[in-house]
Scaffold this active site. Structure first.
Site, PDB file in Angstrom:
ATOM      1  CB  ILE A  59      18.046   5.133   3.314  1.00 22.54           C
ATOM      2  CG1 ILE A  59      17.343   6.476   3.220  1.00 22.54           C
ATOM      3  CG2 ILE A  59      17.525   4.290   4.473  1.00 22.54           C
ATOM      4  CD1 ILE A  59      15.978   6.404   2.600  1.00 22.54           C
ATOM      5  CG  ASP A  76      15.341   7.303  -1.218  1.00 26.41           C
ATOM      6  OD1 ASP A  76      15.110   6.132  -1.595  1.00 26.41           O
ATOM      7  OD2 ASP A  76      14.444   8.125  -0.948  1.00 26.41           O
ATOM      8  CE1 TYR A 165       9.829  -8.815   1.851  1.00 30.80           C
ATOM      9  CE2 TYR A 165       9.053 -11.013   2.450  1.00 30.80           C
ATOM     10  CZ  TYR A 165      10.093 -10.147   2.136  1.00 30.80           C
ATOM     11  OH  TYR A 165      11.380 -10.617   2.102  1.00 30.80           O
TER      12      TYR A 165
HETATM   13  C1  AKB Z   1      10.410 -12.209   6.455  1.00 30.65           C
HETATM   14  O1  AKB Z   1      10.212 -12.920   7.448  1.00 30.65           O
HETATM   15  O2  AKB Z   1       9.669 -11.284   6.119  1.00 30.65           O
HETATM   16  C2  AKB Z   1      11.619 -12.503   5.608  1.00 30.65           C
HETATM   17  C3  AKB Z   1      11.316 -13.437   4.479  1.00 30.65           C
HETATM   18  C4  AKB Z   1      10.920 -14.824   4.740  1.00 30.65           C
HETATM   19  O3  AKB Z   1      11.417 -13.041   3.351  1.00 30.65           O
HETATM   20  N1  AKB Z   1      12.658 -13.066   6.417  1.00 30.65           N
END
Ligand code: AKB
Length: 340
Positions: A59, A76, A165
């Site tokens: 991007i 993107d 995440y």
């Molecule tokens: C993070 O720290 O978010 C990354 C992972 C462990 O996926 N490096």
């Protein structure tokens, strides 16, 4: 250099295939080519397949040096018509989808992290189904959570992530397996531990300290760590991460028995142990600890990883330990600092 009206910048170079390079008319596409993994992976893939056969996209616009090294499009990942156009134009047969927000940034930007990490993957899986390319997608140790056994964490165990995440990575793993089972999409994935390299810096992750510490040790001989001294996490040197990634993509389809994502391990250490290793080379290096919110994320992740499935299925084996990684990081960063 050709600038097209869509704002793409395309570079074409005469490439002489030699050594390990494989002659091919097909191309490889790297999405998120300017990130921590992407910038090193593009270099390695170009060494293997030839500069003009590896299409880099990001991007953000890269440096002139990067632009001069092979084809690049500013893109993107959520612009699927454009992704599809590039895939067809270059007869792309392998895609590495690396565009993502990492753990710390994702907590700050919950919705955009979910959108990028999840819609980016789903859209690319759909394209893989239509265009029949092989797809690599990175998962992470963040799929594990506070209820997971933390020592030698098994491949199949409790996955109850407590970060945005981690939730996106876990959902992504399920989607990968689903697209393989339902639509025979050849998707392959690794649960990366923290990655350490000297060529590019990470951004927005929890394991980033293990890269920053080297730069600070050389520049200032001191580092303030945002994790506590005894926070043990699984880590991997970039050299090994590239070997694992390309090794999994090169494995024959019947070797790849896990289509969600493979545990891969290499090194485990604490900030205190890493500082002690650095001190063997820089005796007056000092470290202090000021844990912030990232401590909570680290505390929910494994300390070490059981990667026996990856070892058995496609012969995974790391090469760098803490000592070797520390020596290599310090000598390369030192050389870079002297050079500038
Ligand atoms: C993070 O720290 O978010 C990354 C992972 C462990 O996926 N490096």
């Amino acid at each position: 250099m050709k600038s097209t009206k869509e704002g793409c910048v395309e570079m074409t170079k005469n490439v002489h295939l030699q050594g390990k390079q494989k002659a091919m008319k097909e191309s490889v596409l790297v999405i998120g080519a300017k990130g921590q993994i992407g910038s090193e992976l593009v270099e390695e893939l170009r060494r293997i397949y030839g500069d003009s056969n590896v299409i880099a996209t990001d991007i953000k616009m890269p440096s002139d040096e990067f632009l001069n090294s092979g084809p690049f499009y500013q893109l993107d990942v959520l612009d699927f018509p454009k992704v599809s156009e590039i895939i067809r134009k270059h007869n792309v047969k392998q895609v590495y989808l690396l565009a993502a927000l990492l753990s710390a940034t994702a907590e700050q930007k919950v919705k955009s992290a979910w959108r990028l990490n999840m819609e980016g993957l789903l859209g690319t899986l759909e394209l893989a189904r239509e265009e029949k390319f092989k797809l690599f997608w990175p998962s992470s140790i963040a799929v594990f959570g506070p209820n997971t056994p933390r020592e030698n964490t098994p491949q199949f165990t409790i996955t109850e992530p407590s970060t945005v995440y981690g939730i996106s990575k876990l959902a992504g793993e399920r989607w990968c397996e689903y697209y393989f089972e339902k639509f025979n999409v050849d998707v392959r994935s690794i649960r990366y531990p923290g990655l350490i390299g000297y060529k590019s810096e990470p951004g927005g992750g929890t394991t980033d300290y293990a890269v920053h510490i080297f730069h600070e040790a050389i520049k200032n001989k001191t580092y303030e760590c945002f994790l506590s001294e005894n926070t043990e996490l699984p880590m991997m040197y970039m050299h090994d991460a590239l070997r694992a990634t390309i090794g999994l993509m090169d494995a024959s389809a019947d070797q790849v028995k896990i289509r969600s994502s493979y545990n891969v391990g290499a090194i485990s250490f604490t900030p205190k142990q890493l500082a002690a290793e650095i001190r063997k080379h820089i005796p007056d290096f000092t470290i202090s600890y000021k844990p912030d919110v990232r401590q909570q994320y680290a505390d929910s992740w494994p300390k070490s990883i059981d990667d026996s499935h990856a070892r058995k299925d496609w012969n995974w084996k790391p090469e760098f330990d803490l000592k070797g990684m520390t020596e290599d990081m310090l000598s390369h960063i030192q050389a870079m600092v002297q050079h500038h």
